[in-house]
Design a protein around this motif. Structure first.
Motif, PDB file in Angstrom:
ATOM      1  N   THR A  45     -53.440 -82.037   5.386  1.00 39.79           N
ATOM      2  CA  THR A  45     -53.874 -83.728   5.613  1.00 39.79           C
ATOM      3  C   THR A  45     -53.191 -84.569   5.673  1.00 39.79           C
ATOM      4  OG1 THR A  45     -54.825 -84.083   3.253  1.00 39.79           O
ATOM      5  CG2 THR A  45     -56.389 -82.207   5.108  1.00 39.79           C
ATOM      6  N   GLN A  51     -61.665 -84.337  -1.093  1.00 41.25           N
ATOM      7  CA  GLN A  51     -60.474 -83.123  -0.032  1.00 41.25           C
ATOM      8  C   GLN A  51     -61.789 -83.321   1.473  1.00 41.25           C
ATOM      9  OE1 GLN A  51     -59.684 -79.244  -1.690  1.00 41.25           O
ATOM     10  NE2 GLN A  51     -57.955 -80.657  -3.552  1.00 41.25           N
ATOM     11  N   ALA A  86     -59.865 -84.784   5.483  1.00 40.18           N
ATOM     12  CA  ALA A  86     -59.937 -83.945   5.775  1.00 40.18           C
ATOM     13  C   ALA A  86     -59.986 -84.743   7.297  1.00 40.18           C
ATOM     14  CB  ALA A  86     -60.776 -82.882   6.296  1.00 40.18           C
TER      15      ALA A  86
END
Length: 191
Positions: free
Chosen positions: A97, A156, A160
């Motif tokens: 990412t 996370q 993303a």
């Protein structure tokens, strides 16, 4: 000094942008060397909020400057890249990412260099990307403390989403640079 005597770069919004630049190193240091993710989160929240503040002040005080148009997106990109890399180095964020942000920025920057006569318009997806990235960073920083397992996962996921939005924003800015007609003067570069 009156506004007419003040150099174009000496504005309140540009001071806020300078503060944003100054916040980057302490955020990274708190994450990498001092293991203080909550302190880093507080400074990162100030970094993110100041992005809105400088734009608001530029419009409210009628202090839009070319220096601000250039420095504001640089502060955004540099801050996001450094904070993301620090989080990845700490193991809090996946490297894939993180790699999206500089890769897209380099492509857009290359297109900009080829068409320097263009000025990019800020897009809603660019603004959303920045907000989602900053929220993801904050959740990841909090997730580095003793919290339920779902907190870092949520951070996370936010990061993303920000990476996907960054690709979308990059495509939009690339299209602006490739279009036959340039946006009108006075528009800020995309952030």
């Amino acid at each position: 000094m009156t506004p007419a005597q003040r150099p174009a770069w000496r504005t309140v919004p540009n001071l806020v942008t300078a503060i944003r630049f100054a916040l980057i190193a302490p955020i990274v240091a708190l994450l990498l060397w001092w293991a203080q993710p909550l302190g880093a989160a507080v400074l990162a929240a100030c970094f993110g909020a100041s992005d809105w503040v400088d734009g608001y002040l530029a419009r409210k005080l009628d202090q839009v400057s070319r220096a601000g148009e250039i420095l504001d997106p640089i502060a955004d990109r540099l801050g996001i890249a450094c904070i993301a890399a620090a989080l990845a180095a700490c193991g809090a964020a996946p490297w894939w990412t993180i790699a999206v942000f500089p890769a897209v920025d380099l492509i857009v920057f290359g297109a900009y260099l080829a068409r320097r006569d263009r000025r990019l318009k800020v897009t809603w997806i660019g603004k959303a990307r920045t907000a989602v990235a900053m929220a993801g960073f904050l959740v990841l920083m909090v997730g580095m403390t003793p919290v339920p397992d779902w907190v870092p996962v949520a951070g996370q996921a936010g990061l993303a989403c920000a990476a996907v939005l960054h690709i979308g924003a990059g495509v939009g800015y690339w299209r602006q640079l490739r279009s036959p007609s340039a946006p009108g003067p006075g528009n800020r570069p995309g952030s």
